[in-house]
Design an enzyme around this catalytic site. Structure first.
Site, PDB file in Angstrom:
ATOM      1  N   ASP A  93      -6.482  -6.773   4.075  1.00  0.00           N
ATOM      2  CA  ASP A  93      -5.955  -5.412   4.133  1.00  0.00           C
ATOM      3  C   ASP A  93      -5.954  -4.899   5.571  1.00  0.00           C
ATOM      4  OD1 ASP A  93      -5.109  -2.885   3.578  1.00  0.00           O
ATOM      5  OD2 ASP A  93      -6.850  -2.311   2.376  1.00  0.00           O
ATOM      6  N   HIS A 141      -1.208  -1.242  -4.363  1.00  0.00           N
ATOM      7  CA  HIS A 141      -2.486  -0.960  -3.698  1.00  0.00           C
ATOM      8  C   HIS A 141      -2.572   0.537  -3.383  1.00  0.00           C
ATOM      9  CE1 HIS A 141      -5.946  -2.205  -1.162  1.00  0.00           C
ATOM     10  NE2 HIS A 141      -5.530  -1.273  -0.318  1.00  0.00           N
ATOM     11  N   ASP A 157      -4.772   3.500  -1.693  1.00  0.00           N
ATOM     12  CA  ASP A 157      -5.816   3.755  -0.706  1.00  0.00           C
ATOM     13  C   ASP A 157      -6.386   5.161  -0.858  1.00  0.00           C
ATOM     14  OD1 ASP A 157      -6.008   1.344   0.883  1.00  0.00           O
ATOM     15  OD2 ASP A 157      -3.951   1.755   1.502  1.00  0.00           O
ATOM     16  N   MET A 205      -8.988   7.888   0.304  1.00  0.00           N
ATOM     17  CA  MET A 205      -9.781   8.226   1.499  1.00  0.00           C
ATOM     18  C   MET A 205     -10.355   9.633   1.377  1.00  0.00           C
ATOM     19  SD  MET A 205      -7.379   6.710   4.507  1.00  0.00           S
ATOM     20  CE  MET A 205      -6.566   5.109   4.352  1.00  0.00           C
ATOM     21  N   MET A 241     -11.157  -6.330   5.415  1.00  0.00           N
ATOM     22  CA  MET A 241     -10.375  -5.381   6.219  1.00  0.00           C
ATOM     23  C   MET A 241     -10.081  -6.001   7.584  1.00  0.00           C
ATOM     24  SD  MET A 241      -9.979  -2.681   4.306  1.00  0.00           S
ATOM     25  CE  MET A 241      -9.050  -1.844   5.583  1.00  0.00           C
ATOM     26  N   MET A 300     -12.168   4.223  -0.214  1.00  0.00           N
ATOM     27  CA  MET A 300     -12.794   4.401   1.105  1.00  0.00           C
ATOM     28  C   MET A 300     -13.476   5.755   1.076  1.00  0.00           C
ATOM     29  SD  MET A 300      -9.640   2.781   3.235  1.00  0.00           S
ATOM     30  CE  MET A 300      -8.557   2.953   1.830  1.00  0.00           C
ATOM     31  N   SER A 350       0.851  -1.192   0.000  1.00  0.00           N
ATOM     32  CA  SER A 350       0.000   0.000   0.000  1.00  0.00           C
ATOM     33  C   SER A 350       0.884   1.237   0.000  1.00  0.00           C
ATOM     34  CB  SER A 350      -0.881   0.020   1.250  1.00  0.00           C
ATOM     35  OG  SER A 350      -1.395   1.338   1.410  1.00  0.00           O
ATOM     36  N   HIS A 381      -8.423   1.021  -3.888  1.00  0.00           N
ATOM     37  CA  HIS A 381      -9.317   0.758  -2.759  1.00  0.00           C
ATOM     38  C   HIS A 381      -9.998   2.069  -2.385  1.00  0.00           C
ATOM     39  CE1 HIS A 381      -9.525  -0.589   1.767  1.00  0.00           C
ATOM     40  NE2 HIS A 381     -10.713  -0.444   1.224  1.00  0.00           N
TER      41      HIS A 381
HETATM   42  C1  DX5 Z   1      -6.238   1.072   5.770  1.00  0.00           C
HETATM   43  C2  DX5 Z   1      -5.773   0.842   4.345  1.00  0.00           C
HETATM   44  C3  DX5 Z   1      -4.687  -0.170   4.253  1.00  0.00           C
HETATM   45  C4  DX5 Z   1      -3.458   0.226   5.009  1.00  0.00           C
HETATM   46  C5  DX5 Z   1      -2.590  -0.945   5.245  1.00  0.00           C
HETATM   47  O1  DX5 Z   1      -7.308   1.919   5.781  1.00  0.00           O
HETATM   48  O2  DX5 Z   1      -6.838   0.396   3.528  1.00  0.00           O
HETATM   49  O3  DX5 Z   1      -4.386  -0.491   2.899  1.00  0.00           O
HETATM   50  O4  DX5 Z   1      -2.731   1.206   4.377  1.00  0.00           O
HETATM   51  O5  DX5 Z   1      -1.510  -0.511   6.009  1.00  0.00           O
HETATM   52  P1  DX5 Z   1      -0.770  -1.458   7.037  1.00  0.00           P
HETATM   53  O6  DX5 Z   1      -0.254  -2.634   6.228  1.00  0.00           O
HETATM   54  O7  DX5 Z   1       0.304  -0.597   7.574  1.00  0.00           O
HETATM   55  O8  DX5 Z   1      -1.788  -1.902   8.046  1.00  0.00           O
HETATM   56 ZN    ZN Z   2      -6.413  -0.549   1.454  1.00  0.00          ZN
END
Ligand code: DX5
Ligand code: ZN
Length: 233
Positions: free
Chosen positions: A176, A37, A39, A41, A141, A72, A12, A70
């Site tokens: 994840d 990956h 993320d 947000m 998750m 969110m 990620s 991903h």
């Molecule tokens: C959390 C994200 C993950 C996160 C994983 O909201 O969706 O992808 O970055 O990070 P680690 O591996 O550090 O838990």
């Molecule tokens: Zn993620």
């Protein structure tokens, strides 16, 4: 993208150097990452803000493998087209992000991209049974989404039940949150094939010392593969 259930490591970039995304993507791929990956947000669905489609488009030329996006965010539907145009290969939306996940998955598939369904730790897998024909991936998750570096929540029974529900269908199980050398064996044993790892891949390294990323990726992969004995789950 061909389907298989071999272990895939998806770093990620939430844990990468935000001033250096292009070089970071090249470094993790050179060092053995299978997917990248991303993320996304929105400060509303989750209590953090990261980046949007323009950033995905900017890093796309630096990603040779699979851009695994991903989302969110809520709402999701108004942004699907933009992430597809930005070059995502997989677009994953949360079941909890709105009342119309079926419509959202249809919209993702309509762009020609692979469709992923993400489940928060507190969400059951029952709804997945009604969506099996519409998804290419389920993202389980194992932290509450929003931040990297959180502690792994052990949801092995949930992953096992999902694996049984999926059967022979070509649907990836992605884990994840909190995946490390210590937790990777548990998720692999339960039936996951895609392991997202942020802090555990980027810790200790940088684009100047990419071999550390390589060491971290290999350690997670070996820990997971030791569990599946090289067999495909
Ligand atoms: C959390 C994200 C993950 C996160 C994983 O909201 O969706 O992808 O970055 O990070 P680690 O591996 O550090 O838990
Ligand atoms: Zn993620």
């Amino acid at each position: 993208m061909t389907f298989d259930r071999s272990i895939k490591i998806a770093p990620s970039i939430l844990s990468a150097d935000f001033a250096n995304f292009g070089a970071e993507c090249r470094a993790i791929e050179d060092q053995g990452a299978d997917w990248v990956h991303v993320d996304v947000m929105d400060g509303h669905f989750v209590p953090n803000l990261t980046f949007g489609p323009a950033m995905c488009k900017a890093i796309r030329p630096h990603v040779r493998t699979v851009m695994d996006v991903h989302l969110m965010i809520a709402p999701v539907d108004p942004y699907i087209e933009a992430f597809a145009e930005a070059g995502a290969n997989i677009i994953t939306a949360h079941l909890e992000a709105g009342p119309h996940i079926h419509r959202t998955l249809q919209a993702i598939r309509a762009t020609g991209k692979k469709a992923g369904l993400a489940l928060n730790p507190g969400t059951g897998i029952e709804a997945v049974a009604h969506l099996l024909d519409m998804i290419d991936l389920v993202c389980v998750m194992t932290v509450n989404p929003g931040f990297g570096g959180q502690k792994y929540i052990d949801l092995s029974p949930k992953i096992r039940a999902l694996r049984a529900m999926i059967g022979d269908r070509p649907i990836h199980i992605e884990i994840d949150g909190g995946v490390t050398v210590d937790t990777a064996p548990r998720v692999a044993r339960a039936g996951a094939d895609v392991l997202v790892a942020g802090s555990a891949v980027f810790k200790g390294g940088s684009v100047a010392t990419p071999e550390i990323y390589g060491r971290n990726i290999r350690a997670i992969r070996m820990a997971a593969e030791a569990e599946t004995g090289g067999r495909l789950a």
